[in-house]
Scaffold this active site. Sequence first.
Site, short mmCIF file in Angstrom:
data_model
loop_
_atom_site.label_atom_id
_atom_site.label_comp_id
_atom_site.label_asym_id
_atom_site.label_seq_id
_atom_site.Cartn_x
_atom_site.Cartn_y
_atom_site.Cartn_z
N ASP A 1 0.98 -1.13 0.20
CA ASP A 1 -0.03 -0.11 -0.15
C ASP A 1 0.73 1.11 0.09
O ASP A 1 2.12 1.27 0.51
CB ASP A 1 -0.84 0.05 1.19
CG ASP A 1 -1.72 0.99 1.37
OD1 ASP A 1 -2.48 1.54 0.07
OD2 ASP A 1 -2.67 1.37 2.25
N GLY A 2 0.52 2.48 -0.62
CA GLY A 2 1.08 3.56 -0.50
C GLY A 2 1.81 4.25 -1.87
O GLY A 2 2.51 4.92 -1.85
N ARG B 1 0.48 7.67 -2.92
CA ARG B 1 1.17 8.60 -1.83
C ARG B 1 2.63 8.70 -2.08
O ARG B 1 3.30 9.86 -1.92
CB ARG B 1 0.74 8.30 -0.64
CG ARG B 1 -0.69 8.71 0.03
CD ARG B 1 -1.00 8.07 1.10
NE ARG B 1 -1.18 6.60 1.19
CZ ARG B 1 -1.37 5.86 2.16
NH1 ARG B 1 -1.16 6.45 3.75
NH2 ARG B 1 -1.77 4.53 2.11
N HIS C 1 2.51 3.14 -8.83
CA HIS C 1 2.04 1.89 -9.21
C HIS C 1 3.04 0.93 -10.13
O HIS C 1 3.48 -0.35 -9.71
CB HIS C 1 0.54 1.69 -10.05
CG HIS C 1 -0.36 2.12 -9.19
ND1 HIS C 1 -0.79 1.88 -7.74
CD2 HIS C 1 -1.57 3.00 -9.28
CE1 HIS C 1 -1.78 2.10 -7.21
NE2 HIS C 1 -2.23 3.01 -8.22
N SER D 1 -8.13 -5.70 -5.59
CA SER D 1 -9.43 -6.32 -5.34
C SER D 1 -10.37 -5.93 -6.09
O SER D 1 -10.57 -5.29 -7.07
CB SER D 1 -9.87 -5.75 -3.99
OG SER D 1 -10.29 -4.28 -4.13
N ASN E 1 -11.84 -2.43 -5.83
CA ASN E 1 -11.07 -1.50 -6.52
C ASN E 1 -11.39 -1.41 -8.00
O ASN E 1 -11.53 -0.32 -8.72
CB ASN E 1 -9.37 -1.64 -6.29
CG ASN E 1 -9.16 -1.33 -5.02
OD1 ASN E 1 -9.94 -0.26 -4.27
ND2 ASN E 1 -7.95 -1.60 -4.31
N ARG F 1 -12.73 2.32 -8.42
CA ARG F 1 -11.76 3.33 -8.91
C ARG F 1 -11.96 3.96 -10.27
O ARG F 1 -12.78 3.09 -11.08
CB ARG F 1 -10.24 2.68 -8.72
CG ARG F 1 -9.97 2.45 -7.37
CD ARG F 1 -8.18 2.35 -7.23
NE ARG F 1 -7.86 2.16 -5.99
CZ ARG F 1 -6.80 1.93 -5.64
NH1 ARG F 1 -5.77 1.93 -6.72
NH2 ARG F 1 -6.15 1.69 -4.42
N ARG G 1 1.88 -5.06 6.23
CA ARG G 1 1.15 -4.05 5.54
C ARG G 1 2.06 -2.75 5.47
O ARG G 1 2.38 -2.10 6.49
CB ARG G 1 -0.32 -3.93 6.12
CG ARG G 1 -0.89 -2.69 5.31
CD ARG G 1 -2.48 -2.54 5.42
NE ARG G 1 -3.03 -1.72 4.66
CZ ARG G 1 -4.18 -1.50 4.13
NH1 ARG G 1 -5.00 -2.40 4.43
NH2 ARG G 1 -4.50 -0.67 3.14
N SER H 1 -8.39 -5.22 5.19
CA SER H 1 -8.84 -4.85 3.78
C SER H 1 -9.14 -6.28 3.09
O SER H 1 -9.05 -6.21 1.93
CB SER H 1 -7.97 -4.36 2.84
OG SER H 1 -7.62 -2.83 3.33
N GLU I 1 0.61 -13.06 12.65
CA GLU I 1 0.92 -12.06 13.20
C GLU I 1 0.89 -10.73 12.16
O GLU I 1 1.44 -11.23 10.99
CB GLU I 1 2.21 -12.10 13.69
CG GLU I 1 2.35 -13.18 14.78
CD GLU I 1 1.86 -12.76 16.44
OE1 GLU I 1 1.55 -11.55 16.35
OE2 GLU I 1 1.63 -13.48 16.92
#
Length: 250
Positions: A29-30, A33, A47, A75, A78, A82, A196, A204, A215
Amino acid sequence: MKTRHGAEPDDAAECRTGVAPRHVGLIMDGNRRWARAAGYASPSIGHKIGADHLGDFLDWLHARGIDHASVYVLSADNIRKRESAEVNYLFELIRTVVPMKVQNSRRWQLHIAGDLELLPSTCRDALRDAQSATAGRSGHLTLAIGYDPKHEVAQAVRQVLRKSPSTEVLESDHLTAAITAAMPGGPVKDIDLVIRTSGEQRMSGFFPWQSQHAEIHVSKKMWPAFTEHDLDLAISDYQARTTRSEPARS
């Protein structure tokens, strides 16, 4: 499941002193950003760099003797929600970059979890070709593409019931094991450690059946900035939180 933010850097020195996770999950993720923070005109560049980074991650796992991995790519939600331009760009990466990274690894057999009918035919063909080309390899990589967790569980239950269409299977002590075996992916279904990136503390819908006892390690790094050292931090975190008295998985 237990969640913890990234460990302190000194913890990396203890990596590999305990039992390593056998199966690692990744929610990368990210990307957007990171691209904005890096000054790119288009956030979608994140991406592309994130997809390229998958090959590095697979190499790092192999170097640590970890031969089972599951990665959240895209997913079903998405795909539906999106903007079409962004989704089409993701489809192109799935068609070109992702299969190439897996095939070039020479170590990983590709498995797909998700509804490929949500993807263009060119993407489906590229992924299926990669599955065929990587068959028989020692490592097992499951990519969640067009993935819906509830649909996956429902499909596995349907598959079990089709094989044993009677009420007996519902009362069997082996029902849970049969559903697990029906899940897509490699031979080791249970995920030990989920990483993550980007600091988000959400699963998610990431393989809920398989990650029941996992964990969770939350890294504040955006996925394109995630390093080999960050992986060692996650493994060290996992080792610190798992009891050494647990019997090793067969």
